[in-house]
Design an enzyme around this catalytic site. Structure first.
Site, PDB file in Angstrom:
ATOM      1  N   CYS A 132       1.282  -4.075   5.314  1.00 36.98           N
ATOM      2  CA  CYS A 132       0.593  -3.122   6.193  1.00 36.98           C
ATOM      3  C   CYS A 132       1.456  -2.866   7.432  1.00 36.98           C
ATOM      4  O   CYS A 132       2.545  -2.313   7.324  1.00 36.98           O
ATOM      5  CB  CYS A 132      -0.793  -3.687   6.517  1.00 36.98           C
ATOM      6  SG  CYS A 132      -1.871  -2.675   7.524  1.00 36.98           S
ATOM      7  N   ASP A 179      -5.157   4.053  -2.532  1.00 39.44           N
ATOM      8  CA  ASP A 179      -5.132   3.665  -1.116  1.00 39.44           C
ATOM      9  C   ASP A 179      -5.610   4.839  -0.259  1.00 39.44           C
ATOM     10  O   ASP A 179      -4.955   5.882  -0.214  1.00 39.44           O
ATOM     11  CB  ASP A 179      -3.709   3.275  -0.719  1.00 39.44           C
ATOM     12  CG  ASP A 179      -3.626   2.628   0.650  1.00 39.44           C
ATOM     13  OD1 ASP A 179      -4.497   2.909   1.497  1.00 39.44           O
ATOM     14  OD2 ASP A 179      -2.680   1.852   0.868  1.00 39.44           O
ATOM     15  N   HIS A 212      -5.703  -0.183  -0.585  1.00 42.73           N
ATOM     16  CA  HIS A 212      -4.924  -0.807   0.476  1.00 42.73           C
ATOM     17  C   HIS A 212      -5.266  -2.295   0.582  1.00 42.73           C
ATOM     18  O   HIS A 212      -6.424  -2.679   0.596  1.00 42.73           O
ATOM     19  CB  HIS A 212      -5.223  -0.113   1.806  1.00 42.73           C
ATOM     20  CG  HIS A 212      -4.249  -0.452   2.883  1.00 42.73           C
ATOM     21  ND1 HIS A 212      -3.002   0.118   2.955  1.00 42.73           N
ATOM     22  CD2 HIS A 212      -4.323  -1.310   3.925  1.00 42.73           C
ATOM     23  CE1 HIS A 212      -2.360  -0.355   4.004  1.00 42.73           C
ATOM     24  NE2 HIS A 212      -3.143  -1.240   4.597  1.00 42.73           N
TER      25      HIS A 212
END
Length: 245
Positions: A132, A179, A212
């Site tokens: 991330c 995502d 995600h």
């Protein structure tokens, strides 16, 4: 959060109940979590946290996984004592919060950690993995430090500019097909730009139906449908590191 151009806080997912096998150390101005393999090794991996910080058990689980595969693994506090994002924080404040923690201003901490790994751990070969926010930092550092022989950027996309694609060493980019934070159009642009500008080996891999955080924020034991892809992505990460370090 993944895209600097359109930052957005993300769901923490499955928080692991995990204590960790390593130890916390102080390295100059930053703290870090370190786990070493059972046999001595001169190979080290820097693991860069997501927005939830260096103490997140999920990330320490990955650190320990890398150590189990023969690497000295270290997760430094790249926020340098500043508080990580909390899922209960007001999302309206995220953009301002992020400005004080730029993922592309991580050189100083990277240099401190590399020095520690060389002098205190006798490491000679280095790689880097980031998730991330840390995926963005990994991409950035792979443009700056030739001694990082391999990088794995996991669901992090750096802002679209012409000078962000000439990676110095092989880098794997991992994304989830579903995502909501990083749409596939952004992944396509990244791959196209790398093909145009990158002179070293790279791979952009999208995992079907994944969202995600799937590599380190989903527990494979309670996400049966996702388990094969979670495990595949983790294997791909380790295989990439093994190949180039």
């Amino acid at each position: 959060m993944a895209n600097e151009a359109c930052p957005c806080p993300c769901d923490i997912g499955d928080k692991f109940e995990y204590g960790g096998l390593g130890q916390e150390v102080q390295i100059e101005h930053i703290k870090a979590y370190v786990c070493k393999p059972q046999s001595s090794s001169d190979k080290a991996i820097i693991v860069i946290q997501d927005i939830f910080g260096w103490k997140l058990p999920n990330t320490r689980y990955i650190v320990d996984m890398l150590a189990a595969n023969g690497y000295i693994a270290i997760c430094p506090d790249f926020f340098v004592g500043k508080e990580p994002w909390n899922p209960t924080d007001d999302r309206a404040t995220f953009a301002e919060w992020l400005k004080t923690r730029p993922a592309t201003k991580t050189n100083k901490e990277a240099e401190v950690v590399l020095k520690y790994l060389k002098e205190e751990c006798n490491a000679k070969k280095f790689g880097i993995v980031g998730f991330c926010w840390g995926g963005i930092a990994t991409h950035h550092l792979m443009l700056k430090y030739p001694e990082l022989k391999a990088g794995v950027s996991v669901y992090g996309i750096i802002r679209d500019t012409e000078d962000r694609y000439n990676l110095l060493n092989p880098t794997l980019f991992i994304f989830g097909e579903k995502d909501p934070i990083i749409p596939l159009e952004q992944v396509t642009i990244l791959e196209q730009k790398l093909k145009e500008h990158c002179e070293t080996k790279f791979e952009v891999k999208v995992y079907p139906a994944q969202t995600h955080g799937f590599v380190h924020r989903k527990r494979e034991d309670i996400n049966a449908e996702d388990k094969p892809l979670i495990e595949e992505a983790r294997r791909d990460m380790i295989t990439w590191l093994n190949q180039y370090i």
